[in-house]
Scaffold this motif. Sequence first.
Motif, PDB file in Angstrom:
ATOM      1  N   HIS A  65     -34.926 100.699 -35.569  1.00 53.65           N
ATOM      2  CA  HIS A  65     -34.702  99.325 -35.127  1.00 53.65           C
ATOM      3  C   HIS A  65     -35.466  98.349 -36.023  1.00 53.65           C
ATOM      4  O   HIS A  65     -34.927  97.312 -36.437  1.00 53.65           O
ATOM      5  CB  HIS A  65     -35.151  99.193 -33.672  1.00 53.65           C
ATOM      6  N   ARG A 111     -34.032  95.366 -38.420  1.00 52.33           N
ATOM      7  CA  ARG A 111     -34.515  93.988 -38.248  1.00 52.33           C
ATOM      8  C   ARG A 111     -35.067  93.439 -39.560  1.00 52.33           C
ATOM      9  O   ARG A 111     -34.773  92.302 -39.959  1.00 52.33           O
ATOM     10  CB  ARG A 111     -35.584  93.976 -37.154  1.00 52.33           C
ATOM     11  N   ASN A 112     -35.875  94.251 -40.244  1.00 56.64           N
ATOM     12  CA  ASN A 112     -36.503  93.801 -41.487  1.00 56.64           C
ATOM     13  C   ASN A 112     -35.471  93.572 -42.590  1.00 56.64           C
ATOM     14  O   ASN A 112     -35.605  92.635 -43.386  1.00 56.64           O
ATOM     15  CB  ASN A 112     -37.547  94.816 -41.944  1.00 56.64           C
ATOM     16  N   CYS A 161     -32.403  92.603 -42.093  1.00 55.95           N
ATOM     17  CA  CYS A 161     -31.770  91.334 -41.733  1.00 55.95           C
ATOM     18  C   CYS A 161     -32.634  90.163 -42.183  1.00 55.95           C
ATOM     19  O   CYS A 161     -32.132  89.193 -42.764  1.00 55.95           O
ATOM     20  CB  CYS A 161     -31.532  91.283 -40.221  1.00 55.95           C
ATOM     21  N   VAL A 169     -35.085  84.244 -36.507  1.00 56.05           N
ATOM     22  CA  VAL A 169     -34.751  85.567 -35.965  1.00 56.05           C
ATOM     23  C   VAL A 169     -35.460  85.784 -34.629  1.00 56.05           C
ATOM     24  O   VAL A 169     -34.866  86.313 -33.674  1.00 56.05           O
ATOM     25  CB  VAL A 169     -35.122  86.677 -36.966  1.00 56.05           C
ATOM     26  N   ASP A 206     -33.665  86.585 -31.186  1.00 59.49           N
ATOM     27  CA  ASP A 206     -34.090  87.779 -30.444  1.00 59.49           C
ATOM     28  C   ASP A 206     -34.471  87.417 -29.011  1.00 59.49           C
ATOM     29  O   ASP A 206     -34.155  88.148 -28.061  1.00 59.49           O
ATOM     30  CB  ASP A 206     -35.284  88.446 -31.128  1.00 59.49           C
TER      31      ASP A 206
END
Length: 208
Positions: free
Chosen positions: A130, A134-135, A137, A168, A172
């Motif tokens: 995950h 995320r990183n 993105c 982000v 989130d």
Amino acid sequence: MVRRTKADALATKAELLDAAERLFSAQGVANTSMMQVAEAAGVTRGAIYHHFENKLDLIDSMMERVRLPFDQMIEQTSQRLVDNPLALLRARLLNIVQLLDRDPHTQSVLTILFHKCEYVDDTLPIHFRHLRARNTCIDECTLVLQQAIERGQLPASANPAQIVVSMVAMIDGIIYNWLLDPEYFNIIEAAEHALDTFIAGLQQRTSA
């Protein structure tokens, strides 16, 4: 003996993934066994282990199933907005919300990742997967924002990495709260309002 076709195998795999999504969403990852998933899908223990080595492999396949349509949305958006980096950044972040709103598999997977998975011991690899997504993105969006700065859409003094992390985190937070009760508010409207307000603030600094 009935010979199973490739289509049969793919259908069984999809049924197992659907069953895993339902069970993980309802009772959590730690409280769900592979055998429970097999029973919910109406297959044998041997069948589930034919398709998935263990629970982590099963979850990895669940995440992979929702990645492809998201990648397709990103590619289409990039082609359409290649000359407008700021609009492209906004669209990329909204893509996540739009896919979540319309695709039940994405909704199930993110519910599991946000609310139904304890990231300890056996499930730590899920957490790392995950984080990598995320990183990635964040890194890709930072490059897009840097292009927006180079085109004069944002001030040269802007810190692209800090801005993207903030955006982000904002998305989130909206996703996290929406998944608690999807009927409570319209996630697309909330995300659009938040992004537009944030971007307008950045642009005001440009014109100041």
